[in-house]
Design a protein around this motif. Sequence first.
Motif, PDB file in Angstrom:
ATOM      1  N   PHE A   2       0.722  -1.028   0.045  1.00  0.00           N
ATOM      2  CA  PHE A   2      -0.073   0.078  -0.067  1.00  0.00           C
ATOM      3  C   PHE A   2       1.021   1.511   0.469  1.00  0.00           C
ATOM      4  CE2 PHE A   2      -2.260   3.587   2.360  1.00  0.00           C
ATOM      5  CZ  PHE A   2      -3.406   3.382   1.427  1.00  0.00           C
ATOM      6  N   ASP A   3       1.766   0.700   0.991  1.00  0.00           N
ATOM      7  CA  ASP A   3       2.349   2.286   0.650  1.00  0.00           C
ATOM      8  C   ASP A   3       3.555   2.308  -0.567  1.00  0.00           C
ATOM      9  OD1 ASP A   3       2.082   2.948   3.661  1.00  0.00           O
ATOM     10  OD2 ASP A   3       4.459   2.205   4.348  1.00  0.00           O
ATOM     11  N   GLU A   4       4.061   1.715  -1.082  1.00  0.00           N
ATOM     12  CA  GLU A   4       4.384   2.223  -2.655  1.00  0.00           C
ATOM     13  C   GLU A   4       3.591   2.025  -3.193  1.00  0.00           C
ATOM     14  OE1 GLU A   4       7.932  -1.060  -3.398  1.00  0.00           O
ATOM     15  OE2 GLU A   4       6.120  -1.736  -3.502  1.00  0.00           O
ATOM     16  N   ARG A   5       2.091   2.019  -3.585  1.00  0.00           N
ATOM     17  CA  ARG A   5       0.868   2.437  -4.097  1.00  0.00           C
ATOM     18  C   ARG A   5       1.064   3.929  -3.715  1.00  0.00           C
ATOM     19  NH1 ARG A   5      -2.569  -1.776  -7.047  1.00  0.00           N
ATOM     20  NH2 ARG A   5      -1.674  -3.323  -6.987  1.00  0.00           N
ATOM     21  N   LEU A   6       0.857   4.222  -2.621  1.00  0.00           N
ATOM     22  CA  LEU A   6       0.384   5.447  -2.333  1.00  0.00           C
ATOM     23  C   LEU A   6       1.651   6.924  -2.870  1.00  0.00           C
ATOM     24  CD1 LEU A   6      -1.399   7.382  -0.549  1.00  0.00           C
ATOM     25  CD2 LEU A   6      -0.072   7.028   1.640  1.00  0.00           C
ATOM     26  N   GLY A   7       3.079   6.368  -2.171  1.00  0.00           N
ATOM     27  CA  GLY A   7       4.425   6.612  -2.843  1.00  0.00           C
ATOM     28  C   GLY A   7       3.742   7.064  -4.452  1.00  0.00           C
ATOM     29  N   LEU A   8       3.586   5.509  -5.283  1.00  0.00           N
ATOM     30  CA  LEU A   8       2.653   6.070  -6.383  1.00  0.00           C
ATOM     31  C   LEU A   8       2.317   7.822  -6.903  1.00  0.00           C
ATOM     32  CD1 LEU A   8       3.928   4.758  -9.249  1.00  0.00           C
ATOM     33  CD2 LEU A   8       1.261   3.440  -9.040  1.00  0.00           C
ATOM     34  N   LEU A   9       1.507   7.225  -6.652  1.00  0.00           N
ATOM     35  CA  LEU A   9       0.320   8.142  -6.345  1.00  0.00           C
ATOM     36  C   LEU A   9       0.681   9.241  -6.373  1.00  0.00           C
ATOM     37  CD1 LEU A   9      -2.338   8.990  -6.701  1.00  0.00           C
ATOM     38  CD2 LEU A   9      -3.632   8.666  -4.720  1.00  0.00           C
ATOM     39  N   GLN A  10       1.689   9.723  -5.553  1.00  0.00           N
ATOM     40  CA  GLN A  10       2.433  10.760  -4.669  1.00  0.00           C
ATOM     41  C   GLN A  10       2.945  11.683  -5.688  1.00  0.00           C
ATOM     42  OE1 GLN A  10       3.846  11.073  -0.969  1.00  0.00           O
ATOM     43  NE2 GLN A  10       3.842  13.894  -0.492  1.00  0.00           N
ATOM     44  N   GLN A  11       4.292  11.413  -6.501  1.00  0.00           N
ATOM     45  CA  GLN A  11       4.758  11.632  -7.804  1.00  0.00           C
ATOM     46  C   GLN A  11       3.765  11.437  -8.631  1.00  0.00           C
ATOM     47  OE1 GLN A  11       8.585   8.798  -8.340  1.00  0.00           O
ATOM     48  NE2 GLN A  11       7.764   8.193  -6.810  1.00  0.00           N
ATOM     49  N   VAL A  99      -6.411  12.103 -12.426  1.00  0.00           N
ATOM     50  CA  VAL A  99      -5.675  11.684 -11.058  1.00  0.00           C
ATOM     51  C   VAL A  99      -6.725  10.730 -10.122  1.00  0.00           C
ATOM     52  CG1 VAL A  99      -3.688  11.931  -9.172  1.00  0.00           C
ATOM     53  CG2 VAL A  99      -4.005  13.666 -11.265  1.00  0.00           C
ATOM     54  N   GLY A 100      -7.337  11.526  -9.973  1.00  0.00           N
ATOM     55  CA  GLY A 100      -8.230  10.977  -8.848  1.00  0.00           C
ATOM     56  C   GLY A 100      -8.849   9.220  -9.795  1.00  0.00           C
ATOM     57  N   CYS A 101      -9.101   8.752 -10.873  1.00  0.00           N
ATOM     58  CA  CYS A 101      -9.274   7.929 -11.012  1.00  0.00           C
ATOM     59  C   CYS A 101      -8.146   7.052 -11.340  1.00  0.00           C
ATOM     60  CB  CYS A 101      -9.645   8.078 -13.242  1.00  0.00           C
ATOM     61  SG  CYS A 101     -11.007   8.594 -13.503  1.00  0.00           S
ATOM     62  N   LEU A 102      -6.638   7.919 -11.688  1.00  0.00           N
ATOM     63  CA  LEU A 102      -5.195   6.868 -11.231  1.00  0.00           C
ATOM     64  C   LEU A 102      -5.256   6.424  -9.922  1.00  0.00           C
ATOM     65  CD1 LEU A 102      -3.401   9.059 -13.470  1.00  0.00           C
ATOM     66  CD2 LEU A 102      -4.186   6.751 -14.053  1.00  0.00           C
ATOM     67  N   ALA A 103      -5.393   7.060  -9.104  1.00  0.00           N
ATOM     68  CA  ALA A 103      -5.462   6.432  -7.766  1.00  0.00           C
ATOM     69  C   ALA A 103      -6.560   5.545  -6.912  1.00  0.00           C
ATOM     70  CB  ALA A 103      -6.065   7.721  -6.429  1.00  0.00           C
ATOM     71  N   TRP A 104      -7.699   5.348  -8.002  1.00  0.00           N
ATOM     72  CA  TRP A 104      -9.084   4.192  -8.132  1.00  0.00           C
ATOM     73  C   TRP A 104      -7.627   3.273  -8.351  1.00  0.00           C
ATOM     74  CZ3 TRP A 104     -13.176   3.417  -6.859  1.00  0.00           C
ATOM     75  CH2 TRP A 104     -14.241   2.207  -7.356  1.00  0.00           C
ATOM     76  N   LEU A 105      -7.242   3.329  -9.520  1.00  0.00           N
ATOM     77  CA  LEU A 105      -6.415   2.265 -10.059  1.00  0.00           C
ATOM     78  C   LEU A 105      -5.307   1.263  -9.261  1.00  0.00           C
ATOM     79  CD1 LEU A 105      -5.316   0.218 -12.387  1.00  0.00           C
ATOM     80  CD2 LEU A 105      -3.966   2.041 -13.339  1.00  0.00           C
ATOM     81  N   ALA A 106      -4.711   2.722  -8.660  1.00  0.00           N
ATOM     82  CA  ALA A 106      -3.243   2.597  -8.284  1.00  0.00           C
ATOM     83  C   ALA A 106      -3.927   2.013  -6.596  1.00  0.00           C
ATOM     84  CB  ALA A 106      -2.194   3.381  -7.713  1.00  0.00           C
ATOM     85  N   LEU A 107      -4.995   2.284  -5.615  1.00  0.00           N
ATOM     86  CA  LEU A 107      -5.276   1.882  -4.798  1.00  0.00           C
ATOM     87  C   LEU A 107      -6.298   0.631  -4.397  1.00  0.00           C
ATOM     88  CD1 LEU A 107      -6.454   5.208  -3.143  1.00  0.00           C
ATOM     89  CD2 LEU A 107      -3.606   4.000  -2.629  1.00  0.00           C
ATOM     90  N   THR A 108      -7.093   0.698  -5.630  1.00  0.00           N
ATOM     91  CA  THR A 108      -7.666  -1.033  -5.600  1.00  0.00           C
ATOM     92  C   THR A 108      -7.292  -2.157  -7.001  1.00  0.00           C
ATOM     93  OG1 THR A 108      -9.331  -0.336  -8.177  1.00  0.00           O
ATOM     94  CG2 THR A 108     -10.241   0.269  -5.621  1.00  0.00           C
TER      95      THR A 108
END
Length: 199
Positions: A2-11, A99-108
């Motif tokens: 999860f932390d890697e996915r969150l880091g990816l989203l942050q970048q 970006v919200g849609c990319l967040a959806w992809l990264a997290l789900t």
Amino acid sequence: TFDERLGLLQQIVEAVAHCHRSGVLHRNLSPASVLVRRGSDSRIQVRLHRFQTAAWIEHSSVGTRHFHQLSQDIDRLYQAPEVLADPEKATYESDVFSVGCLAWLALTGQHPAATVGEREQRIQGSKDGEGGLRPSSVRTDLAILDEAIAFATQPNLHARADNVSEWFNGWVLEALTRPTADPSAGIDPCEAQKGDALP
């Protein structure tokens, strides 16, 4: 993780924010426009590309040609409703939607939907303020991020976050760091009603 996915989203957020500070709208953010690699230090590095449809904000989209028939269906799942209707209507909020849609992809781990029509149904709420993508609809453990992701993916651009950095820091990170109420602690005495048992 999860932390890697969150880091990816942050970048991704930082890259889009850099574009916006420079007066550039991407207008075509999707998984295909995000390059990810692991650096020699084993950290994930993100780069945006596919700026063919990008626009300088001061000049808007005048003179830019769009070939919708050539765009891949998957890319369209990540484009804001107003961009699908008319790419010249793109705004900062349009990139925030993507970006919200990319967040959806990264997290789900899933695309926002299988088709644009299905995505449109998913982002429509039963009443105002209830629209947007809500990760808990596919992963209940992500319910804490429902409001944040929904705020970025509201169907109405005027109800959507307008600054990608402020959205990420003020909504996503805030939701993840907000203290959770301890149900075993009982009722808050300030909110108690007649007949409530207090600790």
